[in-house]
Design a protein around this motif. Structure first.
Motif, PDB file in Angstrom:
ATOM      1  N   THR A   1       0.862  -1.177   0.000  1.00  0.00           N
ATOM      2  CA  THR A   1       0.000   0.000   0.000  1.00  0.00           C
ATOM      3  C   THR A   1       0.901   1.231   0.000  1.00  0.00           C
ATOM      4  O   THR A   1       2.095   1.147   0.254  1.00  0.00           O
ATOM      5  CB  THR A   1      -0.942  -0.009   1.216  1.00  0.00           C
ATOM      6  OG1 THR A   1      -0.164  -0.107   2.418  1.00  0.00           O
ATOM      7  CG2 THR A   1      -1.906  -1.189   1.145  1.00  0.00           C
ATOM      8  N   ARG A   2       0.332   2.394  -0.275  1.00  0.00           N
ATOM      9  CA  ARG A   2       1.124   3.605  -0.492  1.00  0.00           C
ATOM     10  C   ARG A   2       2.151   3.888   0.616  1.00  0.00           C
ATOM     11  O   ARG A   2       3.304   4.220   0.307  1.00  0.00           O
ATOM     12  CB  ARG A   2       0.168   4.806  -0.662  1.00  0.00           C
ATOM     13  CG  ARG A   2       0.830   6.092  -1.094  1.00  0.00           C
ATOM     14  CD  ARG A   2       1.368   6.038  -2.514  1.00  0.00           C
ATOM     15  NE  ARG A   2       0.381   5.670  -3.507  1.00  0.00           N
ATOM     16  CZ  ARG A   2      -0.503   6.521  -4.058  1.00  0.00           C
ATOM     17  NH1 ARG A   2      -0.519   7.795  -3.689  1.00  0.00           N
ATOM     18  NH2 ARG A   2      -1.352   6.094  -4.976  1.00  0.00           N
TER      19      ARG A   2
ATOM     20  N   LYS B   1       5.632   1.946   0.221  1.00  0.00           N
ATOM     21  CA  LYS B   1       6.281   1.967  -1.094  1.00  0.00           C
ATOM     22  C   LYS B   1       7.786   1.743  -1.017  1.00  0.00           C
ATOM     23  O   LYS B   1       8.380   1.117  -1.907  1.00  0.00           O
ATOM     24  CB  LYS B   1       5.985   3.295  -1.801  1.00  0.00           C
ATOM     25  CG  LYS B   1       6.464   3.340  -3.239  1.00  0.00           C
ATOM     26  CD  LYS B   1       6.018   4.624  -3.928  1.00  0.00           C
ATOM     27  CE  LYS B   1       6.449   4.623  -5.395  1.00  0.00           C
ATOM     28  NZ  LYS B   1       5.979   5.855  -6.098  1.00  0.00           N
TER      29      LYS B   1
ATOM     30  N   GLU C   1       1.388  -1.867  -6.370  1.00  0.00           N
ATOM     31  CA  GLU C   1       0.614  -1.151  -5.346  1.00  0.00           C
ATOM     32  C   GLU C   1      -0.829  -1.658  -5.346  1.00  0.00           C
ATOM     33  O   GLU C   1      -1.411  -1.904  -6.403  1.00  0.00           O
ATOM     34  CB  GLU C   1       0.635   0.353  -5.621  1.00  0.00           C
ATOM     35  CG  GLU C   1      -0.056   1.157  -4.525  1.00  0.00           C
ATOM     36  CD  GLU C   1      -0.004   2.653  -4.766  1.00  0.00           C
ATOM     37  OE1 GLU C   1      -1.080   3.295  -4.703  1.00  0.00           O
ATOM     38  OE2 GLU C   1       1.105   3.181  -5.032  1.00  0.00           O
TER      39      GLU C   1
END
Length: 484
Positions: A33-34, A37, A50
């Motif tokens: 998930t963001r 990263k 993602e």
């Protein structure tokens, strides 16, 4: 053979699975998930995708994960531990998509991953269980209070789909029952997407003994000895030992036979763990079965020489288990210390921050499984596990010595960790003698905190000396520069 595996997890376990894929020359796929990263599992995987901006939702969305797996051409999914690893609906979705789920079949996860159903099946097969109830969600609070009185206080509330110490509440008096029940259900729903809860008698100060199970798709099942997981805080393990230094050979054989029987009763395949509570009279009771790889699997690997993640993949690919029970013998003792981002001296308050320095312990028979690196920012969204320190030696006493040495060398700067607590336990006379149970940290916290303070004072002394040395060094450099 499996050619590409999507790892449906993050952190340390995702790194561990990706490394196993590399060992087998299998392409690995990370999801993130963001906020994740820049995480290590994303960096070392063959491919990474993602799965959303929200820190948690992408890891808990089975349809999104399967969609990514199919789009990138993965033929298998490894769930790791936590998140969806014991969610039978996820396993079912994976199977229905024509992909291989690296773990037991969906129906087995449903039976054994749900602690309430597992209790029923064990009772049916003559395996001793802790006295308790079936699920309570459809019961009135009056009936639940009646059940608690019949069982006898103290009781413990447990999430049926729980694990890792989550979704558990001890109840010592009736007036606390309703509020703790609601707390338990809320936590269960948040972490496992399932608020089903049941009740058991709380066995006071037992030892927590678990057996590692390994089975193929053709009915061959063995155990890989036991781990003692009694050193805990808030029902979460902090130190594990393999094999247990206090379990006799006869008791080990008896419990091992029962553990294998429990697995065979449900047609278990792949890797799993049968967990027992052991009382002062060596009576043992089935507690639960974890239908996934465990956090502490590494110490079993250390004493048996069996790579459990590689075995998971090979069994999922259809290989026959080429090990028999007689092949499994302990090579000494191994201990795991879980290093987490918490302040143990302040009631285990979670700690956040940036890792400004990371210096893991090294040396013979010392292993560190971690996803940390310098400048890593510890997020507030996930489990606080930072690293697993594992040591092995020919005897329990020597293993404790090595653990103590390794903890003194281990340094994570910029964030508070439980290293001082783990070191205090390793120096404890009771721990060294094997005089511990699940109440150990609660009973000894005052003494442990004092020992932790000694460690902190020592670290601060060295830090101050380093600062003085740096000031002197800088002054000398300025003097030399001014007089050139």
């Amino acid at each position: 053979m499996i050619h590409k595996i999507l790892v449906a997890n993050r952190g340390e376990i995702a790194v561990r699975v990706i490394r196993a894929c590399r060992d087998l020359h299998i392409t690995s796929v990370a999801i993130y998930t963001r906020p994740d990263k820049s995480c290590l599992h994303v960096r070392i995987a063959s491919e990474a995708y993602e799965v959303g901006e929200h820190p948690m939702k992408g890891y808990l969305d089975p349809h999104k994960i399967v969609e990514v797996a199919k789009q990138c051409g993965a033929d298998a999914i490894h769930p790791g531990y936590g998140f969806l690893s014991e969610n039978y609906e996820f396993a079912k979705i994976v199977e229905e998509a024509g992909l291989i789920f690296i773990g037991p079949k969906a129906d087995v996860i449903h039976k054994m991953g749900n602690k309430n159903i597992a209790r029923y099946l064990m009772k049916k097969n003559g395996i001793p269980v802790v006295p308790g109830t079936e699920k309570l969600n459809n019961e009135s609070i009056e009936n639940i209070k009646k059940y608690a009185r019949q069982i006898g206080y103290p009781v413990i509330l447990k999430a049926s789909g729980g694990g890792g110490g989550r979704g558990i509440r001890e109840v010592h008096k009736e007036e606390d029952l309703e509020g703790l029940l609601q707390d338990c259900k809320r936590e269960a729903l948040a972490f496992f997407n399932n608020d089903e809860v049941f009740m058991e008698k709380l066995i006071i100060s037992p030892r927590h003994i678990e057996f590692q199970i390994l089975g193929d798709n053709y009915g061959n099942i063995i155990h890989l000895l036991e781990r003692d997981c009694s050193i805990q805080r808030r029902h979460q393990k902090i130190i594990e030992i393999a094999p247990s230094p206090t379990v006799s050979e006869n008791l080990r054989k008896t419990m091992g036979v029962v553990a294998v029987a429990a697995a065979k009763a449900v047609g278990y395949t792949n890797v799993g763990t049968v967990e027992f509570l052991l009382d002062d009279y060596n009576n043992f009771y089935f507690m639960e079965m974890n239908t996934r790889i465990q956090v502490e699997h590494g110490i079993t690997e250390e004493i048996t020489g069996v790579d459990l993640i590689v075995r998971q993949i090979r069994i999922a690919a259809g290989e026959i288990l080429d090990l028999e029970q007689s092949d499994i013998k302990a090579q000494g003792f191994a201990i795991e210390a879980r290093i987490v981002a918490e302040d143990a001296a302040k009631n285990f308050t979670p700690a956040l921050g940036k890792v400004t320095g990371y210096y893991p312990a090294l040396g013979p028979s010392v292993r560190v499984d971690s996803h940390l690196y310098k400048d890593y920012n510890i997020p507030p969204f996930y489990d606080s596990l930072l690293a697993k320190l594992m040591v092995r030696a020919t005897s329990f006493d020597l293993a404790v010595n090595k653990l103590e040495r390794a903890l003194e060398e281990f340094s994570i700067e910029g964030v508070t960790t439980t290293i001082p607590l783990l070191l205090a336990v390793s120096k404890s006379r009771e721990f060294r003698r094997g005089f511990f149970d699940t109440s150990y940290t609660d009973k000894n916290m005052e003494v442990l905190v004092k020992e932790m303070q000694k460690y902190k004072d020592k670290k601060n002394k060295f830090k101050n000396e380093d600062q003085i040395l740096n000031v002197i060094t800088e002054a000398i450099e300025r003097f030399e520069k001014d007089n050139r």
